[in-house]
Write a protein that holds these residues in place. Structure first.
Motif, PDB file in Angstrom:
ATOM      1  N   UNK A 186       6.985  94.085  84.811  1.00  0.00           N
ATOM      2  CA  UNK A 186       6.087  93.500  83.813  1.00  0.00           C
ATOM      3  C   UNK A 186       6.497  93.885  82.400  1.00  0.00           C
ATOM      4  N   UNK A 187       7.021  95.098  82.247  1.00  0.00           N
ATOM      5  CA  UNK A 187       7.428  95.577  80.921  1.00  0.00           C
ATOM      6  C   UNK A 187       8.692  94.893  80.425  1.00  0.00           C
ATOM      7  N   UNK A 188       9.678  94.725  81.318  1.00  0.00           N
ATOM      8  CA  UNK A 188      10.970  94.160  80.919  1.00  0.00           C
ATOM      9  C   UNK A 188      11.685  93.686  82.183  1.00  0.00           C
ATOM     10  N   UNK A 189      11.718  92.384  82.393  1.00  0.00           N
ATOM     11  CA  UNK A 189      12.300  91.840  83.616  1.00  0.00           C
ATOM     12  C   UNK A 189      13.790  92.141  83.761  1.00  0.00           C
ATOM     13  N   UNK A 190      14.453  92.492  82.655  1.00  0.00           N
ATOM     14  CA  UNK A 190      15.895  92.743  82.708  1.00  0.00           C
ATOM     15  C   UNK A 190      16.242  94.225  82.760  1.00  0.00           C
ATOM     16  N   UNK A 191      15.244  95.098  82.881  1.00  0.00           N
ATOM     17  CA  UNK A 191      15.490  96.536  82.845  1.00  0.00           C
ATOM     18  C   UNK A 191      16.012  97.047  84.178  1.00  0.00           C
ATOM     19  N   UNK A 192      16.569  98.260  84.132  1.00  0.00           N
ATOM     20  CA  UNK A 192      17.040  98.903  85.362  1.00  0.00           C
ATOM     21  C   UNK A 192      15.872  99.107  86.327  1.00  0.00           C
ATOM     22  N   UNK A 193      14.709  99.523  85.809  1.00  0.00           N
ATOM     23  CA  UNK A 193      13.545  99.719  86.663  1.00  0.00           C
ATOM     24  C   UNK A 193      13.084  98.439  87.317  1.00  0.00           C
ATOM     25  N   UNK A 194      13.172  97.315  86.579  1.00  0.00           N
ATOM     26  CA  UNK A 194      12.811  96.027  87.160  1.00  0.00           C
ATOM     27  C   UNK A 194      13.767  95.664  88.291  1.00  0.00           C
ATOM     28  N   UNK A 195      15.048  95.958  88.102  1.00  0.00           N
ATOM     29  CA  UNK A 195      16.021  95.674  89.152  1.00  0.00           C
ATOM     30  C   UNK A 195      15.756  96.480  90.413  1.00  0.00           C
ATOM     31  N   UNK A 196      15.365  97.742  90.246  1.00  0.00           N
ATOM     32  CA  UNK A 196      15.036  98.572  91.403  1.00  0.00           C
ATOM     33  C   UNK A 196      13.805  98.020  92.117  1.00  0.00           C
ATOM     34  N   UNK A 197      12.816  97.569  91.338  1.00  0.00           N
ATOM     35  CA  UNK A 197      11.629  96.958  91.947  1.00  0.00           C
ATOM     36  C   UNK A 197      12.015  95.711  92.740  1.00  0.00           C
ATOM     37  N   UNK A 198      12.881  94.873  92.179  1.00  0.00           N
ATOM     38  CA  UNK A 198      13.315  93.655  92.874  1.00  0.00           C
ATOM     39  C   UNK A 198      13.981  94.003  94.204  1.00  0.00           C
ATOM     40  N   UNK A 199      14.838  95.010  94.206  1.00  0.00           N
ATOM     41  CA  UNK A 199      15.512  95.408  95.451  1.00  0.00           C
ATOM     42  C   UNK A 199      14.510  95.884  96.498  1.00  0.00           C
ATOM     43  N   UNK A 200      13.537  96.689  96.067  1.00  0.00           N
ATOM     44  CA  UNK A 200      12.522  97.175  97.006  1.00  0.00           C
ATOM     45  C   UNK A 200      11.652  96.029  97.507  1.00  0.00           C
ATOM     46  N   UNK A 201      11.307  95.106  96.602  1.00  0.00           N
ATOM     47  CA  UNK A 201      10.480  93.955  96.977  1.00  0.00           C
ATOM     48  C   UNK A 201      11.190  93.110  98.030  1.00  0.00           C
ATOM     49  N   UNK A 202      12.478  92.849  97.820  1.00  0.00           N
ATOM     50  CA  UNK A 202      13.249  92.057  98.786  1.00  0.00           C
ATOM     51  C   UNK A 202      13.240  92.727 100.154  1.00  0.00           C
ATOM     52  N   UNK A 203      13.477  94.023 100.180  1.00  0.00           N
ATOM     53  CA  UNK A 203      13.550  94.738 101.457  1.00  0.00           C
ATOM     54  C   UNK A 203      12.209  94.708 102.192  1.00  0.00           C
ATOM     55  N   UNK A 204      11.129  94.949 101.463  1.00  0.00           N
ATOM     56  CA  UNK A 204       9.809  94.983 102.097  1.00  0.00           C
ATOM     57  C   UNK A 204       9.405  93.597 102.589  1.00  0.00           C
ATOM     58  N   UNK A 205       9.642  92.568 101.780  1.00  0.00           N
ATOM     59  CA  UNK A 205       9.226  91.222 102.161  1.00  0.00           C
ATOM     60  C   UNK A 205      10.057  90.670 103.314  1.00  0.00           C
ATOM     61  N   UNK A 206      11.314  91.076 103.399  1.00  0.00           N
ATOM     62  CA  UNK A 206      12.126  90.655 104.536  1.00  0.00           C
ATOM     63  C   UNK A 206      11.736  91.416 105.796  1.00  0.00           C
TER      64      UNK A 206
END
Length: 333
Positions: free
Chosen positions: A8-28
């Motif tokens: 939410x703070x910055x979609x292009x940040x390193x933290x956002x990328x880590x969230x995306x990776x975790x989200x993909x793993x959990x949703x799959x």
């Protein structure tokens, strides 16, 4: 537990990328998670929870003034046992709310699912409820849009890939639900099912009872203060050819002397949307088993209006008989 704050703070940040990776793993893996770091204030959540308890404390006569059998849109109050899951009555009562719209004026060639749009039924004895629901719903809508952007990126798509399905607004259903304690013979607070939309957000109390079906059986979903329970719906399963799956879940009735209050927000495509599977990156496509329902009696329909109407007709047979008798034969499997 996933923290959406960095995204939410910055979609292009390193933290956002880590969230995306975790989200993909959990949703799959299983498509159920607790979400923290969101922008919905504790005060907004707590106010609605307090008002939900006040609603269910009203005399039954006040609640029945807005019984959903009065609404062709399936809005309003549903008494215990009047909603059905997999053909069996659920031990819960609830208030269903959607976008506030005038009654539809439909012609003979308009699709039947347009009947689902229209006005809500609000309790006259609790006028504070409507503004609290509208404030909360607006905040969750923004969260739903942000999470769908994250899900799109997690699937190797543009962040705005799902925007057209929810423009100008997503279809929305808010359910304010009470599960009374008791000795229900089968414990079915709500029977096992998958949600039909894109994403569901649940604000639950600490009574417990929500369970998700994983490979090793039914698993309790813990209550985390300040978190939303999030799960994916059948439309996300369709879009991803099953790479992200809509997971079966249920609620077991609380014991005698205890009740469970939950507020659910279903973030859905607009009724007009007809969804098609995405073209996924090869690595994801190789792990996508297909989007079709495993239940032949409950197929997933690509047009969301048809899918939504099918579910509402089956879940609320008393409303269907009163307002939509002409559609009942068409809704049978």
């Amino acid at each position: 537990m996933l923290d959406i704050g960095p995204f939410l703070d910055d979609e292009d940040s390193h933290g956002a990328g880590a969230f995306i990776d975790d989200l993909r793993a959990v949703c799959h893996d299983h498509g159920f998670f607790s979400l923290v770091g969101h922008s919905v204030s504790a005060g907004t959540n707590e106010r609605l929870q307090r008002l939900a308890r006040r609603f269910f404390a009203l005399p039954q006569a006040d609640r029945l003034e807005i019984a959903n059998v009065r609404s062709p849109q399936f809005r309003g109050y549903t008494p215990v046992g009047h909603e059905h899951t997999r053909g069996r009555p659920d031990r819960r009562d609830q208030l269903d709310i959607g976008h506030e719209l005038p009654p539809p004026r439909l012609g003979p060639d308009d699709p039947a699912w347009l009947r689902l749009r229209g006005p809500n039924l609000w309790p006259g004895a609790l006028p504070e409820l409507r503004p609290a629901v509208e404030t909360w719903s607006a905040a969750i809508e923004q969260l739903g849009r942000a999470l769908c952007r994250a899900l799109a990126v997690a699937l190797g798509q543009r962040a705005d890939r799902f925007d057209a399905y929810v423009a100008p607004r997503p279809e929305v259903l808010v359910k304010i639900i009470r599960y009374p304690g008791g000795d229900a013979s089968d414990g079915q607070g709500v029977g096992e099912h998958r949600d039909t939309g894109l994403v569901t957000f649940v604000l639950q109390d600490d009574a417990g009872g929500l369970q998700v079906q994983l490979e090793d059986g039914w698993v309790d979903v813990p209550a985390v203060p300040g978190a939303f329970v999030v799960n994916l719906g059948e439309m996300m399963q369709l879009l991803t050819s099953g790479y992200f799956a809509a997971t079966v879940h249920r609620v077991v009735s609380p014991p005698p002397g205890r009740e469970r209050i939950a507020i659910a927000y279903f973030f859905k495509p607009k009724l007009e949307a007809t969804l098609e599977p995405l073209v996924l990156p090869d690595a994801y496509a190789a792990q996508a088993p297909g989007w079709e329902s495993s239940d032949p009696g409950n197929p997933i329909l690509a047009n969301y209006g048809e899918n939504s109407l099918k579910v509402r007709l089956r879940a609320h047979p008393d409303v269907a008989r009163r307002h939509h008798r002409d559609l009942l034969a068409e809704s049978d499997p």
